[in-house]
Design an enzyme around this catalytic site. Structure first.
Site, short mmCIF file in Angstrom:
data_model
loop_
_atom_site.label_atom_id
_atom_site.label_comp_id
_atom_site.label_asym_id
_atom_site.label_seq_id
_atom_site.Cartn_x
_atom_site.Cartn_y
_atom_site.Cartn_z
CE LYS A 181 -12.32 32.55 32.11
NZ LYS A 181 -13.49 31.81 32.65
CD GLU A 215 -12.90 33.72 41.73
OE1 GLU A 215 -13.27 32.61 41.54
OE2 GLU A 215 -11.70 34.01 42.03
CG HIS A 239 -6.12 33.63 35.41
ND1 HIS A 239 -5.79 32.54 34.66
CD2 HIS A 239 -6.74 33.12 36.49
CE1 HIS A 239 -6.03 31.64 35.18
NE2 HIS A 239 -6.55 31.63 36.01
#
Ligand code: BG6
Length: 498
Positions: A181, A215, A239
């Site tokens: 990212k 999320e 992550h």
């Protein structure tokens, strides 16, 4: 670029159609994937080359962003696709694969190969051994493996042993898409390309750090996988801990793959080990429960009705080194939260003394820096300012940088960046074997504890809320608070131990 063949194992699966093909198409469209190349799909579903091309062309029209769909360049992209139906688990198919690769190499020895394992994790240890038996681990081949790499420390070590017996470390690309990212990489640029924050970036000025990656989706159709993974294996061990490393690492003297990855490993090795007494106090695990017309986790397809798999984790971590000693890192991840957000919030220490009146009861004694990775990608600094007018009232305001000002996040996707890097032979943003093991080494006691104590607390939280209330209690001791706390709840009896 030299002639090369990318072989995708799991080519008829979800990841391939949703992610890999759209990303490969975008690299092709952007002329990052050029020249004489083939993409050979491998899967158990039977397709001819022709059928596979039509299938992918159709899926591209669904999964490529609307503004980027150019049918003639899609058609030209799929002309590079080939397909070989075979079961990647069985050795018997591999001589055929070799033969196909020889054909694609124009009759010569296949050399420049890139294998992508988009298969269930159970095949991660099997495919490389079959590749070796078929002599396909050529010196110019590379392999990309999805996460989770291993299931715990022991299985990760075993996988590392298998990979090391087939490939050299520089040929192995363990992918963690968070590092692809743009905004994750920007944490490094922000820290190491600016002088002003560096003197403050330590225990003398930072009170605590908060890292959130939540999320508003559930587990989608992945019940079978998620039951064996849970939030710890799915998000935290890879992550989240990568984000901890980016936030906490020392600047490498020279920025290259080895130096960067050495610093990541040093952070993992400095994580304060969790001893048994800490486990319930420093970790809160939760599972989403039904709310309105939204199902509970236990009602999802492929999930046991009495499952104790966690869909939420909050943890307090410590880093035992000079820079961070005494600064807690609070990290959390969860499914079915009110929104999707990934951010790092640096809470600076308060001013030692407040001499101004605060406006509206909002006393801005501590500055906050928010590195927002997604959505609304940007950086926000919270500072106290004088409210215009007589007297000296101070209010907290935000200084905002939004990536949209730089033209937005370019080129879209983390996978595109990472696959491109792999094709170029740059492993910087991929996880090295020692980092995988160091990370598992830290989390292994947690997994073992849950395994040996199935009744260890697991709290419910209704779909659409910010997780178990206990995650706030975990921070209280430090006087800390999540940026989105579950404050002002009316119906707290919905949050109970499962
Ligand atoms: C994946 C996890 O690695 O990351 C998923 O398996 C999760 O469960 C996803 O939804 C989150 O990634 P992103 O980029 O959408 O934040």
């Amino acid at each position: 670029m030299d002639k090369f063949v990318m072989v995708i194992f799991g080519a008829s699966g979800d990841l391939t159609k949703r992610k890999l093909m759209p990303v490969l198409y975008s690299l092709f469209r952007d002329k990052r994937l050029t020249g004489d190349f083939f993409i050979l799909g491998i899967g158990r579903t039977i397709y001819s080359d022709e059928n596979y091309r039509s299938y992918i062309l159709e899926e591209l029209q669904r999964f490529v962003e609307t503004g980027k769909r150019d049918i003639s360049s899609m058609a030209s992209f799929v002309s590079h696709l080939r397909y070989l139906p075979m079961d990647p688990a069985k050795e018997e198919g591999y001589p055929l694969l070799r033969q196909r690769l020889v054909e694609l190499a124009g009759g010569g020895t296949p050399g420049n190969l890139l294998f992508y394992l988009a298969t269930p994790p159970s095949l991660y240890g099997v495919v490389p051994l079959h590749l070796k038996a078929a002599g396909l681990n050529t010196p110019y081949s590379r392999i990309i493996v999805e996460k989770p790499f291993g299931y715990n420390l022991e299985s990760a070590r075993e996988l590392n042993r298998i990979y090391a017996s087939v490939f050299s470390e520089h040929q192995i690309y363990r992918i963690d898409h968070f590092l692809g990212k743009e905004t994750a990489q920007n944490v490094l640029a922000f820290r190491f390309a600016n002088g002003i924050f560096e003197p403050l970036w330590n225990r003398n000025y930072i009170d605590y750090i908060e890292i959130t990656a939540v999320e508003n989706l559930g587990i989608e159709q992945r019940g079978g996988f998620y039951e064996t993974a849970g939030a710890l294996r799915d998000m935290v061990q890879n992550h989240l801990i990568q984000l901890v490393a980016l936030t906490a690492m020392e600047p490498p003297a020279v920025f290259n793959a080895d130096n960067f990855r050495n610093e990541v490993v040093k952070v993992y090795e400095s994580l304060t080990p969790l001893n048994k007494e800490d486990l319930n106090e420093h970790i809160v695990r939760g599972q989403y429960t039904a709310s309105g017309n939204k199902k509970s986790y236990r009602e999802e397809k492929g999930v046991a009705p009495d499952s104790r798999t966690e869909t939420y984790i909050a943890m307090k971590l410590g880093i035992s080194n000079w820079r961070w000693s005494g600064v807690p890192f609070y990290i959390r991840t969860g499914k079915q939260m009110p929104t999707k957000v990934t951010e790092i919030v640096v809470h600076f220490r308060e001013t030692p003394h407040q001499m101004f009146r605060c406006s509206g009861g909002n006393c801005p004694r501590a500055n906050k820096l928010i590195l927002r990775l997604q959505p609304n990608e940007g950086i926000v600094l919270k500072i106290g300012m004088k409210v215009p007018g007589t007297g000296f009232e101070v209010r907290q305001v935000t200084m905002d940088f939004n990536y949209a000002q730089l033209g937005g996040i370019p080129g879209g996707d983390a996978y595109a960046r990472l696959i491109d890097d792999c094709i170029q032979g740059d492993p910087t943003l991929f996880t090295r074997s020692d980092a995988v093991e160091a990370s598992w080494n830290f989390f292994d006691p947690v997994l073992r504890y849950w395994n040996e104590n199935p009744d260890a607390p697991l709290y419910g939280y209704p779909v659409g809320t910010w997780g178990p209330l206990e995650s706030e209690a975990m921070m209280c001791g430090h006087g800390a608070e999540w940026t989105n706390p579950c404050k002002n709840l009316t119906n707290t009896d919905q949050y109970c131990e499962l």
